[in-house]
Design an enzyme around this catalytic site. Sequence first.
Site, short mmCIF file in Angstrom:
data_model
loop_
_atom_site.label_atom_id
_atom_site.label_comp_id
_atom_site.label_asym_id
_atom_site.label_seq_id
_atom_site.Cartn_x
_atom_site.Cartn_y
_atom_site.Cartn_z
N GLU A 290 -19.63 -14.38 35.95
CA GLU A 290 -19.26 -14.81 37.29
C GLU A 290 -17.75 -14.99 37.43
OE1 GLU A 290 -22.41 -17.66 39.28
OE2 GLU A 290 -20.64 -18.74 38.61
N GLY A 292 -14.09 -14.89 39.12
CA GLY A 292 -13.47 -14.83 40.44
C GLY A 292 -12.05 -14.36 40.22
N ARG A 329 -0.90 -23.60 44.65
CA ARG A 329 -1.27 -23.78 43.24
C ARG A 329 -0.19 -24.45 42.39
NH1 ARG A 329 -2.18 -20.28 40.05
NH2 ARG A 329 -3.81 -21.30 38.89
N TYR A 333 -1.55 -27.91 40.85
CA TYR A 333 -1.70 -28.09 39.41
C TYR A 333 -0.58 -27.48 38.58
CZ TYR A 333 -5.69 -25.11 41.04
OH TYR A 333 -6.53 -24.28 41.72
N CYS A 360 7.56 -29.35 54.87
CA CYS A 360 8.20 -30.66 54.72
C CYS A 360 7.62 -31.46 53.56
CB CYS A 360 8.06 -31.44 56.01
SG CYS A 360 8.77 -30.56 57.39
N TYR A 389 -7.19 -17.70 44.86
CA TYR A 389 -6.92 -19.10 45.19
C TYR A 389 -5.58 -19.32 45.87
CZ TYR A 389 -10.93 -19.57 42.17
OH TYR A 389 -12.16 -19.41 41.62
C1 LIG Z 1 -15.04 -21.03 40.67
C2 LIG Z 1 -16.27 -20.61 40.04
C3 LIG Z 1 -16.30 -19.42 39.32
C4 LIG Z 1 -15.10 -18.54 39.11
O1 LIG Z 1 -14.02 -19.18 38.51
P1 LIG Z 1 -12.70 -18.30 38.29
O2 LIG Z 1 -11.73 -19.17 37.60
O3 LIG Z 1 -12.20 -17.87 39.64
O4 LIG Z 1 -13.13 -17.11 37.51
C5 LIG Z 1 -17.50 -19.04 38.79
N1 LIG Z 1 -18.62 -19.80 38.94
C6 LIG Z 1 -18.61 -20.96 39.61
C7 LIG Z 1 -19.84 -21.74 39.72
C8 LIG Z 1 -17.45 -21.40 40.18
O5 LIG Z 1 -17.44 -22.56 40.83
#
Ligand SMILES: *Cc1c(COP(=O)(O)O)cnc(C)c1O
Length: 436
Positions: A290, A292, A329, A333, A360, A389
């Site tokens: 999964e 992102g 970002r 962080y 500001c 992000y």
């Molecule tokens: C955010 C998230 C991801 C992906 O995280 P990345 O750092 O973008 O790869 C995968 N699974 C879940 C449940 C998430 O909340």
Amino acid sequence: MKRLELFPISTRIVNNRLTIAGLDLASLADRDLTPLYVYDRETLDSAVVEYKSALASYYPGPATVTYAGKAFLCLALAQWTQLHNLIVDCTGEGEIAIASTGGVPRENVLVHGVNKSIIDLNSAIHHAGTIVVDNMVELSHLAGLFSIHSTRFPDIWLRLLPGVSVTTHHSHTQTGQHNSKFGMTRDELLTAAKFCKHHKLPLKGIHFHQGSNFRDPEPLLPAIELALDLAKEIGFSGNWHLSPGGGWGVAYHEDELPHPSIENYVRGIAESVIEGCQKRELVLPHLHLEPGRSLVARAGVAIYRVGAVKRRGNKVWVLIDGGMADNPRHAMYGARYACLAVTDVSGERSETISVAGPYCESGDVILEGLETSRLKEGDLIAVPVSGAYHLSMASNYNGARKPAVLWLENGKAKMIQRRETVTDLLTRDLGLLPFD
Ligand SMILES: *Cc1c(COP(=O)(O)O)cnc(C)c1O
């Protein structure tokens, strides 16, 4: 030049100017379009191919790549995911609507999230193939909804809180530690599994997520072991699903290069799932990865125009026309970034700069202490690794309008999102209307 490896794979320097997918960035930005985001199709595709071929090499069971849409989702990106038959992981009603409108079919929509509302759950029942349940409250709502919608109900996976954290740059990007707000403990999860059985809910899998932007897969292994123990105890057999996440990292700054290897990550997970299943005499699960960020971050570049340059003591502040409103970002962080000048990439004179935006807040900073060619008013800079992000966390702070987004492919640009207008900013404002 090492910094160039942070940019999309189709990036070239032509006559000391940056090009992506054969397009000159300065020409694209010239129509008063900054801040401007561009995505390189070739880089997006190549990340998917890396995941898929690593899964094919190392995992003999069924496997799927899921795109965690919260990194960046819009219609064009949803459409692109279906060219690769990805599952799209959505958090709540809003992302589900973008994915569905972009043509992601029900079976490829997965809904996760902590504390989903009834509206989120209803939307998931109508548009998703899978719901990842975070807690018992959600599960009891689902049991109620199941009695109404039982003929066509999404698969249910349970989100495990593995209690093992991964090393990330900041505690805000950890999700799997023992006191995290996400998911269910081992005991809670077993109770939830019994509840599913009792209510005949279609429980099909286990899901967990340990953190974002990490580069050592080692801490995933004990979490996988725990998930497999639970799978055995629940008694999964035949077609069951495991989604061990996630959040494989990317390099944002040249000091962090090379980019963490996707192949090593997939291999580490695949090997421990295979071994763990053999040890427990479990059927291999349908394995879901999964990512992102690692699918989209490197494909995106942010382009800004330099306004004033201020010299203050040992600092050179290069002030640009975007900042924390499109990329929070660094402020959130402390993420480190780099940049290159767009039209004088390797200038004869260089200096160490910090880059800040127009908003500001003193924290409205994109990067600090980076050596680049000397910049002046009117120059353009390109910030790589801006694909994840940024826009999905963008705000209208100080009345900022969200940037336009271009899709670059084979020498052609498409505008996939126009820039927000002042009219957009005002559309949901009602003034002092009576509330009754
Ligand atoms: C955010 C998230 C991801 C992906 O995280 P990345 O750092 O973008 O790869 C995968 N699974 C879940 C449940 C998430 O909340």
